[in-house]
Design a protein around this motif. Structure first.
Motif, PDB file in Angstrom:
ATOM      1  N   LYS A 141      21.368 -21.290   2.719  1.00 57.63           N
ATOM      2  CA  LYS A 141      20.197 -20.596   2.256  1.00 57.63           C
ATOM      3  C   LYS A 141      20.316 -20.129   0.840  1.00 57.63           C
ATOM      4  CE  LYS A 141      17.905 -16.558   3.149  1.00 57.63           C
ATOM      5  NZ  LYS A 141      17.631 -15.295   3.942  1.00 57.63           N
ATOM      6  N   VAL A 157       5.441  -5.207   7.197  1.00 63.70           N
ATOM      7  CA  VAL A 157       6.173  -6.004   6.431  1.00 63.70           C
ATOM      8  C   VAL A 157       6.565  -7.276   6.786  1.00 63.70           C
ATOM      9  CG1 VAL A 157       8.672  -5.861   5.373  1.00 63.70           C
ATOM     10  CG2 VAL A 157       7.584  -3.868   5.809  1.00 63.70           C
ATOM     11  N   CYS A 191      -0.941  -8.886  16.580  1.00 68.57           N
ATOM     12  CA  CYS A 191      -0.430  -7.412  16.134  1.00 68.57           C
ATOM     13  C   CYS A 191      -1.574  -6.862  15.467  1.00 68.57           C
ATOM     14  CB  CYS A 191       0.749  -7.473  15.099  1.00 68.57           C
ATOM     15  SG  CYS A 191       1.340  -6.149  14.514  1.00 68.57           S
ATOM     16  N   PHE A 227      11.990   3.492   5.941  1.00 69.19           N
ATOM     17  CA  PHE A 227      13.147   2.771   6.321  1.00 69.19           C
ATOM     18  C   PHE A 227      14.233   3.464   5.606  1.00 69.19           C
ATOM     19  CE2 PHE A 227       9.572  -0.264   6.755  1.00 69.19           C
ATOM     20  CZ  PHE A 227       9.662  -0.081   8.261  1.00 69.19           C
ATOM     21  N   VAL A 273      -5.780  -6.644  10.645  1.00 72.31           N
ATOM     22  CA  VAL A 273      -5.852  -7.288  11.676  1.00 72.31           C
ATOM     23  C   VAL A 273      -4.940  -8.558  11.338  1.00 72.31           C
ATOM     24  CG1 VAL A 273      -6.760  -8.677  13.590  1.00 72.31           C
ATOM     25  CG2 VAL A 273      -7.861  -6.565  12.677  1.00 72.31           C
ATOM     26  N   ARG A 274      -3.643  -8.906  12.016  1.00 72.95           N
ATOM     27  CA  ARG A 274      -2.964 -10.069  11.502  1.00 72.95           C
ATOM     28  C   ARG A 274      -2.938 -10.879  12.669  1.00 72.95           C
ATOM     29  NH1 ARG A 274       2.130  -7.199  10.943  1.00 72.95           N
ATOM     30  NH2 ARG A 274       0.878  -5.462  11.102  1.00 72.95           N
ATOM     31  N   ALA A 275      -2.819 -12.207  12.488  1.00 72.38           N
ATOM     32  CA  ALA A 275      -2.737 -13.331  13.434  1.00 72.38           C
ATOM     33  C   ALA A 275      -2.332 -14.364  12.727  1.00 72.38           C
ATOM     34  CB  ALA A 275      -4.253 -13.565  13.917  1.00 72.38           C
ATOM     35  N   LEU A 276      -1.870 -15.549  13.677  1.00 68.41           N
ATOM     36  CA  LEU A 276      -1.213 -16.589  13.232  1.00 68.41           C
ATOM     37  C   LEU A 276      -2.261 -17.550  12.281  1.00 68.41           C
ATOM     38  CD1 LEU A 276       0.993 -18.061  16.059  1.00 68.41           C
ATOM     39  CD2 LEU A 276       1.634 -17.218  13.450  1.00 68.41           C
ATOM     40  N   ILE A 306       9.299  -5.160  -1.431  1.00 67.05           N
ATOM     41  CA  ILE A 306       8.746  -5.952  -0.441  1.00 67.05           C
ATOM     42  C   ILE A 306       9.331  -5.823   0.900  1.00 67.05           C
ATOM     43  CG2 ILE A 306       8.728  -8.603   0.153  1.00 67.05           C
ATOM     44  CD1 ILE A 306       8.952  -9.127  -2.925  1.00 67.05           C
ATOM     45  N   ARG A 307      10.569  -5.283   1.071  1.00 64.85           N
ATOM     46  CA  ARG A 307      11.270  -5.114   2.176  1.00 64.85           C
ATOM     47  C   ARG A 307      10.643  -3.737   3.048  1.00 64.85           C
ATOM     48  NH1 ARG A 307      14.595  -8.577   4.115  1.00 64.85           N
ATOM     49  NH2 ARG A 307      15.753  -9.944   2.679  1.00 64.85           N
ATOM     50  N   GLN A 308       9.955  -3.180   2.042  1.00 69.22           N
ATOM     51  CA  GLN A 308       9.558  -1.704   2.716  1.00 69.22           C
ATOM     52  C   GLN A 308       8.317  -1.440   2.688  1.00 69.22           C
ATOM     53  OE1 GLN A 308      12.032   1.699   1.980  1.00 69.22           O
ATOM     54  NE2 GLN A 308      12.940   0.495  -0.017  1.00 69.22           N
ATOM     55  N   HIS A 309       7.380  -2.023   1.802  1.00 66.38           N
ATOM     56  CA  HIS A 309       5.779  -1.988   2.032  1.00 66.38           C
ATOM     57  C   HIS A 309       5.173  -3.267   2.192  1.00 66.38           C
ATOM     58  CE1 HIS A 309       6.241   2.241   1.743  1.00 66.38           C
ATOM     59  NE2 HIS A 309       7.332   2.129   0.874  1.00 66.38           N
ATOM     60  N   PRO A 310       3.960  -3.436   2.621  1.00 62.51           N
ATOM     61  CA  PRO A 310       3.372  -4.500   2.705  1.00 62.51           C
ATOM     62  C   PRO A 310       2.520  -4.456   1.509  1.00 62.51           C
ATOM     63  CG  PRO A 310       2.483  -3.292   4.480  1.00 62.51           C
ATOM     64  CD  PRO A 310       3.763  -2.656   4.000  1.00 62.51           C
ATOM     65  N   ARG A 324       3.114 -14.653   3.480  1.00 64.51           N
ATOM     66  CA  ARG A 324       3.536 -13.802   4.669  1.00 64.51           C
ATOM     67  C   ARG A 324       5.035 -14.127   4.795  1.00 64.51           C
ATOM     68  NH1 ARG A 324       0.682 -10.198   7.148  1.00 64.51           N
ATOM     69  NH2 ARG A 324       2.555  -9.300   6.577  1.00 64.51           N
ATOM     70  N   ILE A 376       9.350 -13.247   2.623  1.00 66.85           N
ATOM     71  CA  ILE A 376      10.183 -12.294   2.842  1.00 66.85           C
ATOM     72  C   ILE A 376      11.374 -12.530   3.799  1.00 66.85           C
ATOM     73  CG2 ILE A 376       8.868 -11.246   4.847  1.00 66.85           C
ATOM     74  CD1 ILE A 376       9.916  -8.587   4.347  1.00 66.85           C
ATOM     75  N   PHE A 377      11.027 -13.693   4.707  1.00 68.91           N
ATOM     76  CA  PHE A 377      12.100 -14.301   5.269  1.00 68.91           C
ATOM     77  C   PHE A 377      13.330 -14.992   4.466  1.00 68.91           C
ATOM     78  CE2 PHE A 377       8.723 -14.342   8.813  1.00 68.91           C
ATOM     79  CZ  PHE A 377       9.245 -13.156   9.130  1.00 68.91           C
ATOM     80  N   TYR A 378      12.847 -15.302   3.238  1.00 69.51           N
ATOM     81  CA  TYR A 378      13.864 -16.245   2.393  1.00 69.51           C
ATOM     82  C   TYR A 378      14.449 -15.380   1.297  1.00 69.51           C
ATOM     83  CZ  TYR A 378      11.907 -20.126   4.713  1.00 69.51           C
ATOM     84  OH  TYR A 378      11.256 -20.825   5.747  1.00 69.51           O
ATOM     85  N   LEU A 379      13.980 -14.220   1.211  1.00 69.35           N
ATOM     86  CA  LEU A 379      14.695 -13.130   0.212  1.00 69.35           C
ATOM     87  C   LEU A 379      16.145 -13.009   0.603  1.00 69.35           C
ATOM     88  CD1 LEU A 379      12.058 -10.521  -0.731  1.00 69.35           C
ATOM     89  CD2 LEU A 379      13.131 -12.532  -2.433  1.00 69.35           C
TER      90      LEU A 379
END
Lengths: 254, 281
Positions: free
Chosen positions: A19, A78, A86, A96, B3-6, B116-120, B275, B278-281
């Motif tokens: 990655k 987050v 959700c 956190f 409201v979050r959705a796919l 980014i990891r703590q607050h949207p 969205r 964050i999964f790639y940071l």
């Protein structure tokens, strides 16, 4: 009215073995081929269904890696749910890792300001709180110094003081009930208790079963990202301790 | 309330809903203005803390480079210093803006990782912060440039300076969107900053920073500058400041088209990664 509603919510981290590579390696070593660089899917949370309404305080327990932090980050907005729904209604404040996200070259005062802004404060609303935050942190003139020179205990004090100075509707706390030295910890505990009582909904993750039982009406036990058990605090803690054969901590009047 | 959705669950949106989404996105950025603006201030204050010159330190680079280039190229190109010094300083001021945008843009999301990891918060605020810091440096260089014009000519074309407004507006849009695109690419390929440095070095020589674009036309290489948006940037900056007149309309039009393309690219990237970055940071 504040509301947290999860319907079969899942969070999947899809990553690859290599990655964050460079474009050069990506092209030359062929990292775009799935045989060379296979996709790894981590199911951090699976099928979480949960509804929390005004006045509820939920404790989240489970071993390291069970998905506690991921669940809290999902609730804080987050992480997006990768499956399911959700719904979060209300102003969320999430505590956190309090030592993260300081501007190390800026002074304590500057850090108080921008962190409070990040939590949704404005210069007007912050005006009256600056002194309270400074006082609670007991850092005094150290606040003039760059945070770079703070000890880790001082940073936790500062982070805790800022984070708990706001009045959220939904409070999300990840394992910070123990902050700083003994005297500060007691103060922090009391402040935490006040906040939990003021917030409409609180979600706390901790390994401290005793404190959780004092604070929470219900407890969610997570096991490998799945809901193992959700119910009244004492029942879940009984089952959890029985399952792992650990002695049951005496409950403590909060 | 959120409201979050796919994305797949969201029904195909009619245009007004998309407009609503964009408006909401900008509102979310605006709502956090105190946050990113204080990050800008902290960045400016701490970067030069402890240096004698303070913020002026950032101006030293273009001024020194201008002096060196004047020494060599004014002779080589048979240009009087009074014309060449403001010319090359304007070029270098813009070039510093460009490199700043690309480099700081590349690192914008990684620098913001802890937040980014703590607050949207809308991701676009991190490149916005980077481009504001670079932009403020550029405005300071612009003041030095006007001072140089005054020293060299004894006068500044005040009447034409309002023409800087559209130019700076275009620079701001191009800066924010470029920083955003570079930031996203750099999250996926972490050598983007190094690669862009090589590309920028090459671009430096095909952009009329220290030579007049007309010279290329004379040698049949006019297309190099005609199709170079960076050359158009230099046109809209230099025409009012150095010549007291608007740049050709085609330069403004070209840049506006490039800006629109960059906005589209930035919006597309945000829509794709907002969205999941964050999964790639």
């Amino acid at each position: 009215m504040a509301l947290i509603q999860l319907e079969k919510a899942s969070v999947e981290f899809s990553t690859r073995r290599f990655k964050n590579v460079g474009l050069k390696d990506y092209l030359l070593k062929g990292l775009f081929r799935s045989r060379v660089n296979p996709r790894i899917v981590v199911r951090a949370l699976q099928d979480i269904t949960l509804t929390l309404r005004d006045g509820e305080c939920l404790g989240v327990i489970g071993h390291n890696g069970a998905g506690k932090s991921t669940l809290l980050k999902l609730i804080a907005g987050v992480y997006p749910p990768t499956q399911g729904r959700c719904i979060i209604r209300g102003k969320v404040a999430a505590l956190f890792d309090l030592t993260l996200g300081f501007e190390r070259d800026a002074s304590g005062w500057e850090n108080i300001r921008y962190r409070a802004y990040l939590l949704g404060e404005t210069p007007q609303t912050l005006q009256g709180k600056l002194e309270t935050i400074a006082e609670f942190s007991e850092l005094g003139e150290y606040l003039e110094m760059p945070v770079r020179y703070y000890s880790s205990g001082m940073i936790v004090r500062l982070g805790f003081s800022i984070a708990t100075a706001i009045e959220p509707e939904i409070l999300v706390v990840d394992e910070i009930l123990a902050a700083g030295d003994a005297s500060f910890r007691e103060k922090a505990r009391r402040r935490m208790q006040e906040m939990i009582q003021q917030a409409r909904i609180a979600v706390l993750a901790s390994h401290d079963l005793k404190s959780l039982e004092g604070f929470c009406s219900r407890i969610l036990w997570l096991e490998k990202g799945r809901m193992q058990m959700l119910g009244p605090a004492s029942e879940v803690i009984d089952a959890y301790c029985q399952h792992y054969g650990t002695p049951r901590p005496r409950s403590q009047a909060a | 309330m959120s409201v979050r959705a796919l994305p797949s669950e969201v029904p195909a949106r009619p245009v007004p809903a998309a407009v609503q989404a964009v408006a909401d996105y900008f509102y979310q950025i605006w709502r956090r203005r105190y946050f990113w603006w204080s990050l800008v201030k902290i960045d400016l204050r701490t970067r030069y803390r402890g240096t004698y010159l303070g913020l002026g330190w950032s101006l030293l680079n273009p001024i020194l480079m201008t002096m060196v280039m004047c020494l060599v190229f004014a002779k080589l190109f048979h240009q009087p210093l009074a014309t060449y010094a403001p010319f090359v300083l304007s070029g270098l001021a813009f070039w510093n803006y460009l490199t700043g945008i690309v480099m700081d843009g590349c690192h914008s999301f990684r620098r913001g990782e802890a937040y980014i990891r703590q607050h949207p918060a809308p991701l676009a605020i991190y490149p916005l912060k980077a481009s504001l810091v670079v932009g403020i440096h550029f405005l300071m260089a612009l003041v030095v440039l006007l001072g140089t014009v005054w020293l060299a000519r004894g006068t500044v074309p005040w009447h034409a300076l309002w023409l800087l407004i559209p130019a700076l507006g275009l620079f701001a849009v191009l800066g924010w969107t470029t920083a955003l695109v570079m930031g996203v690419v750099n999250v996926w390929f972490e050598d983007t900053a190094q690669l862009s440095q090589v590309v920028l070095r090459a671009l430096f020589y095909v952009t009329p920073v220290f030579y007049d674009g007309e010279m290329l036309h004379k040698h049949g290489l006019g297309w190099v500058v005609d199709w170079n948006p960076l050359a158009a940037c230099l046109d809209v900056l230099r025409a009012p400041v150095l010549h007291g007149q608007p740049a050709p309309l085609s330069a403004y039009g070209f840049l506006a088209a490039v800006a629109l393309a960059m906005i589209a690219l930035a919006a597309l990237l945000l829509w794709k990664v907002e969205r999941k970055l964050i999964f790639y940071l």
